[in-house]
Design a protein around this motif. Structure first.
Motif, short mmCIF file in Angstrom:
data_model
loop_
_atom_site.label_atom_id
_atom_site.label_comp_id
_atom_site.label_asym_id
_atom_site.label_seq_id
_atom_site.Cartn_x
_atom_site.Cartn_y
_atom_site.Cartn_z
N THR A 14 43.81 32.97 45.68
CA THR A 14 42.75 32.00 45.43
C THR A 14 42.85 30.85 46.43
O THR A 14 43.85 30.70 47.13
N TRP A 24 47.89 28.42 38.03
CA TRP A 24 47.57 28.02 36.66
C TRP A 24 47.84 26.52 36.46
O TRP A 24 47.03 25.80 35.85
N LEU A 27 45.02 24.59 37.99
CA LEU A 27 43.81 24.64 37.15
C LEU A 27 43.93 23.66 35.99
O LEU A 27 42.97 22.93 35.67
N HIS A 32 40.61 21.42 42.58
CA HIS A 32 39.67 22.39 43.16
C HIS A 32 40.11 22.72 44.59
O HIS A 32 40.93 22.00 45.18
N ASN A 264 35.76 32.83 28.62
CA ASN A 264 35.63 32.42 30.01
C ASN A 264 34.21 32.75 30.43
O ASN A 264 33.84 33.92 30.55
N THR A 296 35.86 28.58 35.70
CA THR A 296 36.77 28.25 36.81
C THR A 296 36.07 28.15 38.18
O THR A 296 36.76 27.91 39.18
N LYS A 297 34.77 28.34 38.25
CA LYS A 297 34.13 28.30 39.57
C LYS A 297 34.13 26.90 40.19
O LYS A 297 34.00 26.75 41.40
N ALA A 299 36.67 25.24 40.43
CA ALA A 299 37.97 25.17 41.10
C ALA A 299 38.08 26.21 42.22
O ALA A 299 38.50 25.90 43.34
N GLU A 311 38.60 35.79 36.83
CA GLU A 311 38.35 35.11 35.56
C GLU A 311 39.00 35.85 34.39
O GLU A 311 39.40 35.22 33.40
N ALA A 314 42.41 34.45 34.41
CA ALA A 314 42.42 33.09 33.86
C ALA A 314 42.33 33.13 32.33
O ALA A 314 43.00 32.36 31.63
N VAL A 327 37.06 22.24 32.68
CA VAL A 327 36.06 22.78 33.61
C VAL A 327 35.93 21.79 34.76
O VAL A 327 35.42 20.67 34.57
#
Length: 374
Positions: A14, A24, A27, A32, A264, A296-297, A299, A311, A314, A327
């Protein structure tokens, strides 16, 4: 309900890093991965969530490298060899490097998957698929079905995608690209920003996992998919496809809506998508206590064909750790959003069943249900 499938390994690549635990933590901290990225085209926004490239590495080579590196880490975590009998690879991407690499377009779209499977030492040709932004979720769905049917004992399921100039230009022209920052389910939501990455889950039949005393990361309980066919680029405003996907996933898992404690969401932060998801959650989960929803988008960016697999990971981590990350970008939730949202800080929970929903261009909708035993 059919027998659950074991999840015995996971890995991701990522814009926030590569280690499961390291990413993690970032997050949970609300970080981000967006930075300014040069483009040959004039765009609505120069930001994107990228993974640092190697010198002179084009998108086709980059796609393969991300896939190989992430697959190998997932296999190592699961304690399995890619060349083992009855092990299949199921690899998904949206368009990968196909739009931006002339040599890639001269060959079938699945060539990248053949190359990746060969490099990691797979014995059999991979199953490859391309269902737009649902590709990563559909790879997991297909892998689970191969195991349930007895066609495979182990399936290594991946979603992989890379950032390219064509994708950025297309989303800028479609106005799905935010001129600011992604803010899913916020009153100021104005679109998404692209990212890139890879997510891999290793699925095994329960018998195979028990025979080798494999550590269990989670259980795959069920999946459902649908296609609303409403538009090439927009979800059905009534969210019929998303609702069908979630309802089918719950039936497949032998669960009722009230059993799901955590979701999610696709959470792309486009107003059309946010409205459709809100309607889908309202209709599926009814009145009363509803699941907590996170995304999570904000981030990772929207990683297109990789997003569903990333996802799913996640969601599994959120269930396993008993905590939901905030978020990223969400500050002022829409007043009529039907579920609770983690705003500004992580939220602890005691749920063990969760659902991941993915929506794709072309009307693709996929829902996956996972359980982390307590």
């Amino acid at each position: 309900m059919v027998a659950p499938v074991a999840v015995t390994g996971a890995a991701w690549s990522t814009a926030l890093g590569h280690g499961l635990e390291d990413v993690w933590r970032r997050l949970l901290a609300g970080e981000h991965g967006f930075v300014e990225v040069e483009s040959p085209h004039r765009l609505r926004n120069p930001l994107a969530a990228i993974i640092p490239a190697r010198e002179e590495e084009g998108p086709a080579r980059r796609l393969r490298r991300l896939a190989v590196e992430t697959l190998r880490r997932a296999m190592t975590e699961a304690g399995l060899e890619a060349s083992a009998d009855r092990t299949r690879f199921v690899l998904g991407t949206s368009l990968g490097a196909w739009l931006d690499d002339a040599r890639e377009r001269e060959a079938p779209l699945h060539t990248w998957a053949d190359d990746v499977a060969r490099e990691v030492g797979a014995r059999e040709a991979p199953v490859s698929l391309s269902t737009a932004c649902s590709s990563g979720s559909d790879a997991i769905l297909v892998g689970a079905e191969l195991i349930r049917s007895g066609a495979a004992e182990v399936c290594v399921c991946a979603g992989v995608d890379v950032l390219t100039p064509s994708k950025r230009l297309a989303h800028s022209a479609l106005s799905t690209m935010s001129p600011t920052r992604p803010r899913a389910f916020d009153v100021r939501h104005d679109g998404m920003l692209l990212g890139e990455g890879a997510g891999v889950l290793v699925l095994e039949s329960m018998a195979h996992a028990r025979a080798r005393s494999a550590p269990l990361l989670a259980l795959f309980r069920g999946a459902g998919s649908a296609n609303d066919a409403a538009s090439m680029t927009s979800p059905d405003p009534a969210a019929l496809g998303a609702r069908l996907a979630m309802e089918r996933a719950l039936v497949d898992a032998g669960l009722a809506p009230g059993d799901i404690g955590l979701i999610n969401a696709h959470g792309s932060a486009t107003p059309a998508n946010d409205r459709a998801e809100a309607e889908a959650f309202r209709a599926t989960f009814g009145p009363g206590v509803r699941p907590c929803v996170f995304a999570t988008k904000g981030a990772f960016g929207h990683t297109l064909g990789a997003t569903g697999a990333m996802e799913a990971i996640a969601l599994i981590l959120a269930l396993r750790e008993g905590i939901v990350p905030p978020v990223a970008g969400l500050e002022q939730p829409e007043q009529d959003f039907p579920c609770s949202l983690p705003v500004g800080r992580p939220v602890r929970h005691d749920e063990h069943l969760g659902l991941s929903l993915t929506l794709g261009f072309g009307g693709f909708d996929t829902a996956l249900v996972f359980e982390v035993p307590r």
